[in-house]
Motif scaffolding. Structure first.
Motif: not given
Length: 279
Positions: A43-51, A53-63
């Motif tokens: 939440v702190d790192a993302a600049r907006d809601v879209e980013q 979501e994209e970052m969360t998806a990457r983390r959930c995928a194991g990155e």
């Protein structure tokens, strides 16, 4: 601060808290052990809601989280990292501390420090942060990692693309005060035991041959030519490997020891270059 500003700040905090709680649920379902902490970081790192979501998806995928947010905390500094590079481990803070202490004891005004197998240069960055006035050179075979290293190092540091110490300037022969390294030291046969997240890091930054000591032995063999008299070669490895390297050391070294980390499994081997007149 006005009442309106205070209310707006409280509302924003509540929204962020709700976002973090929702993300933590998703991360926990994806197998993240420290889901709440990671959610707050995202939440702190993302600049907006879209980013977000994209970052969360990457983390959930194991990155790895560090690749996703683009940084890792290393002691008192934030290091830039990104996809495809080795993420500095907190255990390597021991190596950075030993390097800084060795430099202080040498009492050289502008010591020359080399980080071999540098990756994103955590040890060199920590030495620079310690305000020792060091002249810094870093070396790695991975051009992508060196791009991050340049971002992590102060102006005036030198980054060299190459294997081991091979591409250092010849003027540094016999003039280096400290060579520090976290060489790849995992035995090839242990690759199946590595955590899932290491799949996102280059194997060349992890594996060190059948016993994990291929790169370390080469570094021990090459370092005496580059070190000044009394200069130190400092290397992180497993404690059992440290015993093997100390047993194998040549007459180039006047002194040698190991410092074991708090985990009991990681050690820093310290080899001190014998004076050439003593050789």
């Amino acid at each position: 601060m006005t009442d309106a500003q205070s209310a707006r700040g409280s509302a924003q905090s509540a929204v962020r808290g709700a976002q973090s709680a929702a993300l933590a649920t998703r991360l926990r379902a994806a197998g993240c052990v420290f889901a709440a902490e990671e959610a707050a970081i995202l939440v702190d790192a993302a600049r907006d809601v879209e980013q977000l979501e994209e970052m969360t998806a990457r983390r959930c995928a194991g990155e790895p989280l560090e690749h996703v947010v683009g940084k890792v905390r290393f002691g008192s500094i934030d290091l830039h990292v990104g996809p495809g590079v080795f993420i500095p481990r907190q255990r390597s803070l021991l190596l950075a501390q030993v390097a800084a202490e060795v430099l202080r004891r040498r009492h050289v005004e502008h010591p020359v420090v080399v980080e071999a197998f540098c990756g994103v240069a955590p040890i060199a960055a920590a030495v620079a942060e310690a305000a020792i006035g060091a002249r810094i050179h870093v070396v790695d075979v991975d051009a992508r990692a060196l791009d991050y290293a340049r971002r992590n190092l102060p102006a005036g540091a030198h980054a060299h693309l190459g294997d081991g110490l091979s591409t250092l300037p010849r003027r540094l022969l016999g003039a280096v005060d400290v060579i520090a390294a976290v060489p790849p030291y995992i035995p090839d046969g242990a690759v199946e035991l590595l955590p899932h997240e290491t799949e996102y890091e280059p194997r060349t930054a992890l594996l060190g041959g059948s016993d994990g000591l291929d790169h370390i032995r080469r570094l021990v063999g090459a370092a005496p030519d580059w070190l000044a008299d009394g200069g130190a070669l400092l290397m992180e490895m497993n404690t059992a490997q440290a015993g093997q390297i100390l047993a194998e050391r040549s007459d180039d070294w006047a002194d040698a020891d190991r410092i074991v980390g708090d985990d009991g499994q990681t050690a820093v081997v310290r080899l001190i270059r014998r004076g050439r007149a003593q050789g």
